[in-house]
Design an enzyme around this catalytic site. Structure first.
Site, PDB file in Angstrom:
ATOM      1  N   CYS A 155      61.651  34.870  73.073  1.00 15.57           N
ATOM      2  CA  CYS A 155      61.562  35.416  71.720  1.00 15.57           C
ATOM      3  C   CYS A 155      60.819  36.754  71.780  1.00 15.57           C
ATOM      4  O   CYS A 155      61.199  37.732  71.130  1.00 15.57           O
ATOM      5  CB  CYS A 155      60.804  34.474  70.789  1.00 15.57           C
ATOM      6  SG  CYS A 155      61.323  32.764  70.828  1.00 15.57           S
ATOM      7  N   CYS A 198      62.494  40.412  72.421  1.00 15.10           N
ATOM      8  CA  CYS A 198      63.024  41.218  71.312  1.00 15.10           C
ATOM      9  C   CYS A 198      61.989  41.430  70.224  1.00 15.10           C
ATOM     10  O   CYS A 198      61.882  42.515  69.659  1.00 15.10           O
ATOM     11  CB  CYS A 198      64.251  40.539  70.690  1.00 15.10           C
ATOM     12  SG  CYS A 198      65.660  40.469  71.782  1.00 15.10           S
ATOM     13  N   HIS A 199      61.220  40.387  69.915  1.00 16.48           N
ATOM     14  CA  HIS A 199      60.370  40.430  68.732  1.00 16.48           C
ATOM     15  C   HIS A 199      58.940  40.826  69.001  1.00 16.48           C
ATOM     16  O   HIS A 199      58.165  41.009  68.067  1.00 16.48           O
ATOM     17  CB  HIS A 199      60.379  39.061  68.039  1.00 16.48           C
ATOM     18  CG  HIS A 199      61.707  38.700  67.456  1.00 16.48           C
ATOM     19  ND1 HIS A 199      62.230  39.313  66.357  1.00 16.48           N
ATOM     20  CD2 HIS A 199      62.623  37.773  67.848  1.00 16.48           C
ATOM     21  CE1 HIS A 199      63.420  38.777  66.083  1.00 16.48           C
ATOM     22  NE2 HIS A 199      63.690  37.851  66.975  1.00 16.48           N
ATOM     23  N   CYS A 203      69.605  33.101  67.087  1.00 10.46           N
ATOM     24  CA  CYS A 203      68.931  33.960  68.062  1.00 10.46           C
ATOM     25  C   CYS A 203      69.036  33.346  69.454  1.00 10.46           C
ATOM     26  O   CYS A 203      69.320  34.039  70.436  1.00 10.46           O
ATOM     27  CB  CYS A 203      67.451  34.145  67.713  1.00 10.46           C
ATOM     28  SG  CYS A 203      67.141  35.445  66.512  1.00 10.46           S
ATOM     29  N   CYS A 250      66.669  14.527  41.938  1.00 11.85           N
ATOM     30  CA  CYS A 250      65.389  15.133  42.297  1.00 11.85           C
ATOM     31  C   CYS A 250      64.557  15.327  41.037  1.00 11.85           C
ATOM     32  O   CYS A 250      63.354  15.058  41.006  1.00 11.85           O
ATOM     33  CB  CYS A 250      65.609  16.493  42.955  1.00 11.85           C
ATOM     34  SG  CYS A 250      66.833  16.528  44.266  1.00 11.85           S
ATOM     35  N   CYS A 288      62.209  12.544  39.279  1.00 10.54           N
ATOM     36  CA  CYS A 288      60.838  12.360  39.769  1.00 10.54           C
ATOM     37  C   CYS A 288      60.047  13.655  39.689  1.00 10.54           C
ATOM     38  O   CYS A 288      58.936  13.687  39.161  1.00 10.54           O
ATOM     39  CB  CYS A 288      60.844  11.882  41.219  1.00 10.54           C
ATOM     40  SG  CYS A 288      61.383  10.190  41.433  1.00 10.54           S
ATOM     41  N   ARG A 337      62.827  15.744  54.862  1.00  8.43           N
ATOM     42  CA  ARG A 337      62.290  15.182  53.627  1.00  8.43           C
ATOM     43  C   ARG A 337      63.405  14.936  52.614  1.00  8.43           C
ATOM     44  O   ARG A 337      63.442  13.916  51.952  1.00  8.43           O
ATOM     45  CB  ARG A 337      61.218  16.116  53.047  1.00  8.43           C
ATOM     46  CG  ARG A 337      60.388  15.490  51.941  1.00  8.43           C
ATOM     47  CD  ARG A 337      59.598  14.315  52.437  1.00  8.43           C
ATOM     48  NE  ARG A 337      60.322  13.077  52.227  1.00  8.43           N
ATOM     49  CZ  ARG A 337      59.993  12.144  51.338  1.00  8.43           C
ATOM     50  NH1 ARG A 337      58.959  12.305  50.577  1.00  8.43           N
ATOM     51  NH2 ARG A 337      60.716  11.055  51.233  1.00  8.43           N
ATOM     52  N   CYS A 340      64.421  11.415  50.951  1.00  8.74           N
ATOM     53  CA  CYS A 340      64.446  11.242  49.500  1.00  8.74           C
ATOM     54  C   CYS A 340      65.795  10.696  49.050  1.00  8.74           C
ATOM     55  O   CYS A 340      65.867   9.778  48.239  1.00  8.74           O
ATOM     56  CB  CYS A 340      64.186  12.583  48.803  1.00  8.74           C
ATOM     57  SG  CYS A 340      62.442  13.012  48.631  1.00  8.74           S
TER      58      CYS A 340
END
Lengths: 281, 138, 109
Positions: free
Chosen positions: A96, A99-100, A134, A197, A200, A238, A242
């Protein structure tokens, strides 16, 4: 189906007991200012009176774990990702960093605007999608499992560089259709329990569902270190849980449905500070 | 059911006394305490145990123990499948005889801390921690 | 055998002679309790950090026996006296025989 509404004293206790809680926010390491309350953006049409970070709904002990990076077990993954950031992988023999450069400099503000439109690819991309792009296109490396430990850790590392900055995802222009799809999902009742969603997290936040103190379902703190799993959990994890909890057939991490939902849910938090990796139960 | 002497005493003391003096009829816990104390009497002054009243998640519960002048403090989760949690042995350079950690609790139960003092006496403190089953914790 | 076990400690850089300082330690470790079952219903064997010690210039500060009820990524906070400048040595002992260490120097003003 009417939801049982229980007013819990826990909410009041948690808010009162935490000495470290400032009006509308807290500080990490005594230096990073985190905004936990924000004005409701216009495009939500008054769905919420104000935006509140999940941090505010947690017990004092859980909140305290975010005040200092040393106490936050999510930061262990960030450190692991810092090592991965410098690792050369793939046919292009790059890391990574090749390039970064340093993550601390190049990744500032990145997490705050994801998910976002990628013009070249002509699609909405989540952070994980971009990371894998990437890896496969630039590094010639294998894609990481969308919700695996490597990916969550890298998301956490990138998120840390936006900590304290306001979430600011676009909701119009090329992302409009995806955003609309996400909005529709948010208000769709799923599963045998026929819960959306919104049932709740919009209509009953701050109430208890059994022993869980409901939050607004904000994702400014994701990936989150969940005490339950003692590890980082991503947004799509998550969402998957749910939806499964409504006793529906749930969607997969990385699916188009969850990408759209993530964009929409992120926009419900525009203005709250990026908090990831947060600590949640 | 064969009544042990401890059970008879417990029954005699009644529920309110039992709440104050946190004995438990759990044999495993008793054995661990006896192994630590050698059967000596255990007082209740000089040791502090701080634990949340309600644990947001039983997998990671923060607790703190403090017993000035202690040589060691043993921490027990009396309702866990195996009650032992940790034993802190303080060396000569300990700045205080206190420690904080994070523990796992399988259900609502009493967390107990027993300190062995430098003079050979023992002190105990107990705290009930409620561990809830979430609604949609996923 | 635990992978990626990384210890971290927080010790102030300096202190007054004889001062008591707060030390925090954290080590990334799954602390497999031996209570969990895998997909086939078999018990996953226990594999935990079973002991943690902190010493300063060779003298014991604290020596902790850990059981499976200590949470994943064991965390400890405690206090140490700092009689003189020197080095803290932290050691974690794994069920599998591995030993992890970390050290931190402190200067006394």
């Amino acid at each position: 189906m009417k939801m049982t509404v229980l007013k819990s004293a826990i909410a009041g206790l948690a808010l009162v007991a935490s000495g470290a809680m400032a009006e509308g926010g807290f500080e990490i390491n005594g230096e990073i200012s985190i905004t936990t309350h924000a004005a409701t953006p216009d495009y939500l049409d008054g769905a919420l009176p104000e935006l509140i970070s999940g941090w505010e709904f947690r017990s004092a002990d859980t909140q305290a774990m975010q005040l200092d990076d040393f106490d936050n077990p999510g930061m262990l993954a960030v450190e692991a990702a810092m090592v991965a950031w410098d690792e050369v992988e793939g046919t292009a023999e790059k890391s990574c960093a090749s390039c970064h450069g340093s993550a601390e400099e190049s990744m500032v503000g990145i997490r705050a605007v994801y998910p976002k439109w990628n013009e070249t690819a002509g699609e909405v991309r989540t952070l994980a999608m971009q990371i894998n792009n990437c890896r496969t296109e630039q590094m010639g490396a294998d894609a990481w499992k969308y919700d695996g430990a490597d990916m969550s850790a890298m998301e956490a590392l990138i998120s840390v560089q936006s900590r304290g900055m306001p979430v600011n995802v676009a909701v119009d222009g090329p992302v409009a259709a995806t955003w609309e799809q996400g909005r529709e999902m948010y208000y769709t009742r799923y599963g045998q329990l026929e819960l959306s969603c919104a049932n709740c997290h919009e209509q009953n936040y701050d109430n208890n569902i059994r022993a869980d103190h409901l939050s607004q379902g904000q994702i400014n703190g994701f990936p989150a270190y969940r005490l339950k799993t003692a590890g980082l959990v991503q947004t799509h994890n998550r969402f998957k849980g749910c939806v499964r909890d409504t006793r529906a057939e749930t969607f997969s991490p990385g699916s188009a449905e969850f990408v759209a939902l993530e964009l929409y849910v992120a926009s419900r938090g525009n203005g709250l500070s990026v908090e990831a990796p947060s600590v949640r139960p | 059911m064969k009544l042990t002497r401890r059970d008879s005493i417990l029954l005699a003391m009644g529920a309110s006394a039992a709440a104050m003096v946190p004995f438990t009829a759990n044999a495993a816990v008793e054995d661990l305490i006896n192994a630590f104390t050698g059967g000596a009497a255990v007082g209740d002054a000089g040791i502090t145990l701080i634990a949340p009243e309600i644990a947001e998640n039983g997998n990671t519960v923060p607790v703190e123990v403090d017993a000035p002048g202690a040589v060691a403090i043993m921490l027990l989760a009396t309702g866990n499948p195996t009650p032992s949690v940790a034993t802190f042995n303080f060396g000569p350079l300990a700045g205080s005889q206190s420690a904080s950690t994070r523990i796992r609790l399988s259900k609502t139960q009493n967390v107990t801390a027993i300190a062995k003092m430098a003079d050979g006496s023992f002190a105990q403190a107990s705290s009930e921690v409620k561990v809830t089953i979430g609604g949609c914790g996923g | 055998m635990a992978d990626n076990v990384t210890p971290r400690v927080r010790v102030p850089r300096d202190a007054a002679a004889g001062e008591s300082i707060v030390i925090k330690t954290l080590i990334s470790h799954p602390m497999e309790s031996g209570q969990r079952k895998d997909g086939d219903g078999n018990l996953i064997p226990r594999s935990i950090i079973n002991r943690f010690t902190c010493e300063f210039n060779g003298q014991s500060v604290v020596d902790v026996t850990l059981e499976p009820a200590i949470s994943t990524n064991p965390y400890f906070e405690f206090q140490s006296l700092v009689p003189e400048s020197g080095t803290f040595t932290f050691t974690w002992y794994d069920d599998d025989g591995s030993v992890y260490t970390d050290t931190k120097d402190i200067a006394v003003s």
